[in-house]
Design a protein around this motif. Structure first.
Motif, PDB file in Angstrom:
ATOM      1  N   ALA A 190       0.829  -1.205   0.000  1.00 57.94           N
ATOM      2  CA  ALA A 190       0.000   0.000   0.000  1.00 57.94           C
ATOM      3  C   ALA A 190       0.864   1.255   0.000  1.00 57.94           C
ATOM      4  N   VAL A 191       2.002   1.189   0.687  1.00 57.54           N
ATOM      5  CA  VAL A 191       2.930   2.319   0.682  1.00 57.54           C
ATOM      6  C   VAL A 191       3.471   2.544  -0.720  1.00 57.54           C
ATOM      7  N   GLY A 192       3.885   1.451  -1.358  1.00 59.74           N
ATOM      8  CA  GLY A 192       4.384   1.566  -2.723  1.00 59.74           C
ATOM      9  C   GLY A 192       3.348   2.121  -3.673  1.00 59.74           C
ATOM     10  N   ALA A 193       2.104   1.716  -3.478  1.00 63.69           N
ATOM     11  CA  ALA A 193       1.025   2.216  -4.344  1.00 63.69           C
ATOM     12  C   ALA A 193       0.810   3.709  -4.149  1.00 63.69           C
ATOM     13  N   MET A 194       0.910   4.174  -2.914  1.00 63.80           N
ATOM     14  CA  MET A 194       0.761   5.606  -2.662  1.00 63.80           C
ATOM     15  C   MET A 194       1.911   6.392  -3.283  1.00 63.80           C
ATOM     16  N   LEU A 195       3.120   5.855  -3.166  1.00 62.30           N
ATOM     17  CA  LEU A 195       4.282   6.552  -3.706  1.00 62.30           C
ATOM     18  C   LEU A 195       4.240   6.645  -5.227  1.00 62.30           C
ATOM     19  N   ALA A 196       3.566   5.699  -5.852  1.00 65.48           N
ATOM     20  CA  ALA A 196       3.493   5.674  -7.312  1.00 65.48           C
ATOM     21  C   ALA A 196       2.252   6.380  -7.854  1.00 65.48           C
ATOM     22  N   ALA A 197       1.421   6.927  -6.968  1.00 67.83           N
ATOM     23  CA  ALA A 197       0.128   7.475  -7.387  1.00 67.83           C
ATOM     24  C   ALA A 197       0.251   8.888  -7.934  1.00 67.83           C
ATOM     25  N   GLU A 198       1.133   9.068  -8.885  1.00 64.54           N
ATOM     26  CA  GLU A 198       1.331  10.367  -9.519  1.00 64.54           C
ATOM     27  C   GLU A 198       0.050  10.805 -10.214  1.00 64.54           C
ATOM     28  N   GLY A 199      -0.366  12.026  -9.917  1.00 68.32           N
ATOM     29  CA  GLY A 199      -1.589  12.538 -10.518  1.00 68.32           C
ATOM     30  C   GLY A 199      -2.827  12.253  -9.693  1.00 68.32           C
ATOM     31  N   ALA A 200      -2.760  11.239  -8.825  1.00 72.52           N
ATOM     32  CA  ALA A 200      -3.896  10.904  -7.966  1.00 72.52           C
ATOM     33  C   ALA A 200      -3.709  11.481  -6.567  1.00 72.52           C
ATOM     34  N   ILE A 201      -2.473  11.435  -6.071  1.00 77.28           N
ATOM     35  CA  ILE A 201      -2.108  12.049  -4.798  1.00 77.28           C
ATOM     36  C   ILE A 201      -1.166  13.212  -5.107  1.00 77.28           C
ATOM     37  N   ASP A 202      -1.414  14.366  -4.497  1.00 76.25           N
ATOM     38  CA  ASP A 202      -0.658  15.567  -4.846  1.00 76.25           C
ATOM     39  C   ASP A 202       0.602  15.767  -4.011  1.00 76.25           C
ATOM     40  N   LEU A 203       0.618  15.255  -2.794  1.00 68.55           N
ATOM     41  CA  LEU A 203       1.756  15.443  -1.908  1.00 68.55           C
ATOM     42  C   LEU A 203       1.812  14.283  -0.926  1.00 68.55           C
ATOM     43  N   ILE A 204       3.031  13.770  -0.685  1.00 71.32           N
ATOM     44  CA  ILE A 204       3.253  12.726   0.313  1.00 71.32           C
ATOM     45  C   ILE A 204       4.032  13.339   1.471  1.00 71.32           C
ATOM     46  N   VAL A 205       3.566  13.063   2.682  1.00 69.55           N
ATOM     47  CA  VAL A 205       4.281  13.490   3.885  1.00 69.55           C
ATOM     48  C   VAL A 205       4.601  12.250   4.709  1.00 69.55           C
ATOM     49  N   PRO A 206       5.864  11.854   4.780  1.00 71.47           N
ATOM     50  CA  PRO A 206       6.226  10.716   5.632  1.00 71.47           C
ATOM     51  C   PRO A 206       6.581  11.177   7.036  1.00 71.47           C
ATOM     52  N   ARG A 207       6.107  10.441   8.042  1.00 73.21           N
ATOM     53  CA  ARG A 207       6.482  10.706   9.427  1.00 73.21           C
ATOM     54  C   ARG A 207       6.864   9.379  10.056  1.00 73.21           C
ATOM     55  N   GLY A 208       8.152   9.197  10.290  1.00 79.16           N
ATOM     56  CA  GLY A 208       8.605   7.948  10.876  1.00 79.16           C
ATOM     57  C   GLY A 208      10.105   7.883  10.920  1.00 79.16           C
ATOM     58  N   GLY A 209      10.610   6.673  11.019  1.00 77.61           N
ATOM     59  CA  GLY A 209      12.033   6.462  11.123  1.00 77.61           C
ATOM     60  C   GLY A 209      12.773   6.731   9.832  1.00 77.61           C
ATOM     61  N   LYS A 210      14.104   6.710   9.956  1.00 75.34           N
ATOM     62  CA  LYS A 210      14.960   7.051   8.829  1.00 75.34           C
ATOM     63  C   LYS A 210      14.736   6.127   7.642  1.00 75.34           C
ATOM     64  N   SER A 211      14.532   4.838   7.899  1.00 76.84           N
ATOM     65  CA  SER A 211      14.365   3.893   6.795  1.00 76.84           C
ATOM     66  C   SER A 211      13.089   4.168   6.018  1.00 76.84           C
TER      67      SER A 211
END
Length: 417
Positions: A190-211
């Motif tokens: 699901a994370v990979g799908a969000m990261l690839a959702a160009e045009g569907a999601i306008d901005l990604i904000v990650p909050r978590g560890g370095k990895s």
């Protein structure tokens, strides 16, 4: 990549886009009422949220999760009350949507205004802290954005309980429920799908560890607003008041060791006469000190290794170095800092201003603890995170950081000819 995850995120994004269009046209008061209702439902659902959180914490401890991460995960009545209060506070903040950033009238009479508008659909990918569910939802709704939340598997029960309360409140106030969606699966696809959702999601904000953040920045085809580490420094100048210095250093490190605003490295001016007292204060607060050669010569502490200066401990550990004045401190920060939060303790205003102007971090403080690196402490209500880049938004990202702008022109028949 799992096809079901791709289809799931695509469907959620489509619903979010529709909800965002509705939110963008809703009045300030309507959005505020929705958040007030959501805050009330969180308070009412406190027992259910606590029960869900207890299951998450028990599972995390069984899995051997670190004490720092368990602290981030754990909720109690006070933290739930603070979560609800933060939502209600966001409801009272000025709505950024529609604010005119600047305006000008051209010689031909054309009136141009640069006006804040929502970004659209925002994806939040986060770990451990269930309060992010509430903070992110409140900030996105208030700024007219729809949000897709993907929390960590360690907080899945807590996030679901909080999300259910939020949606119930929004629906009761007449806001679109698809404005706040929680990804229902914990599959990493699901994370990979969000990261690839160009045009569907306008901005990604990650909050978590370095990895997590590194993966997001490496794989995302969607713009990202993030920081990797909070390698924060407190520099104690020769002119510092000793009592103030000790209080700030201990608070910056030990108030909450697991937050991104915690001090990780203490820098002490070689000319400061009370260095050993600072080290003793940290040790008395049960902080493990790792020092450079000069520190080891004055106190019985472990020797710092090269990696210590570049480590975000998120634990009761601090590296300590002696520097040659403010210039030495700034040079150390430039080499090892993460552009998050750095502070100086000094009575000499000229030295302090040199530090404030010369340190290239999102937050730079004078005579204050780094633990103030928090949107609520800045008067911004909740925050979506601390951004350490140089574009779009920097420091605590709250309502204004979740908007962009458009130019609006009002004419009276002008043609360029």
């Amino acid at each position: 990549m799992d096809v079901d995850a791709v289809e799931l995120i695509a469907a959620m994004a489509e619903r979010a886009r529709i909800a965002a269009a509705v939110l963008a046209t809703m009045s300030d008061s309507a959005k505020a009422r929705g958040l007030e209702a959501a805050a009330d439902r969180v308070r009412v659902a406190a027992a259910d949220i606590l029960a869900a959180n207890a299951e998450d914490v028990a599972a995390a401890r069984t899995a051997g999760v670190s004490a720092a991460l368990c602290d981030r995960l754990t909720l109690d009545p006070a933290r739930i009350a603070a979560m609800a209060d933060a939502i209600a506070t966001v409801a009272t903040l000025d709505d950024p949507v529609g604010q005119v950033i600047d305006a000008r009238t051209r010689p031909n009479g054309l009136i141009l205004t640069r006006t804040r508008v929502p970004i659209g659909v925002i994806g939040i990918i986060y770990e451990s802290r269930p309060n992010v569910t509430a903070d992110a939802a409140a900030l996105c709704v208030r700024s007219g954005n729809a949000v897709i939340l993907r929390g960590g598997s360690e907080a899945v029960r807590s996030n679901r309980a909080i999300h259910a309360a939020l949606v119930e409140g929004l629906a009761a106030a007449g806001l679109p429920v698809d404005a706040v969606q929680l990804v229902p699966i914990t599959d990493r696809a699901a994370v990979g799908a969000m990261l690839a959702a160009e045009g569907a999601i306008d901005l990604i904000v990650p909050r978590g560890g370095k990895s997590l953040v590194a993966r997001v920045q490496a794989e995302a085809r969607v713009p990202v607003l993030a920081h990797l580490d909070g390698i924060n420094h407190v520099y104690v100048d020769a002119s510092a008041d000793p009592a103030m210095a000790a209080a700030i250093v201990v608070d910056a490190k030990m108030r909450r060791t697991g937050v991104c605003g915690a001090m990780e490295t203490l820098l002490i001016d070689r000319a400061y006469p009370h260095a050993s007292a600072l080290i003793a204060a940290l040790s008395a607060a049960r902080c493990e000190v790792r020092g450079d050669a000069a520190v080891c010569a004055m106190a019985d502490v472990a020797a710092a290794q090269a990696a210590d200066w570049d480590t975000e401990y998120l634990d009761a550990i601090a590296s300590v170095a002696i520097t040659d004045g403010v210039e030495g401190a700034m040079a150390h920060i430039a080499r090892h800092g993460s552009h998050h939060t750095d502070a100086i303790v000094a009575e000499d205003a000229a030295v302090a201003e040199r530090f404030l102007g010369g340190v290239d971090s999102a937050i730079v403080l004078w005579n204050a603890s780094t633990q103030f690196a928090d949107g609520g402490e800045f008067g911004l209500g909740a925050e979506i995170g601390i951004a350490t880049g140089r574009l779009h938004a920097r420091g605590p990202v709250a309502l204004e950081g979740l908007t962009t702008y458009k130019w609006i022109g009002r004419g009276s028949g002008q043609v360029r000819g």
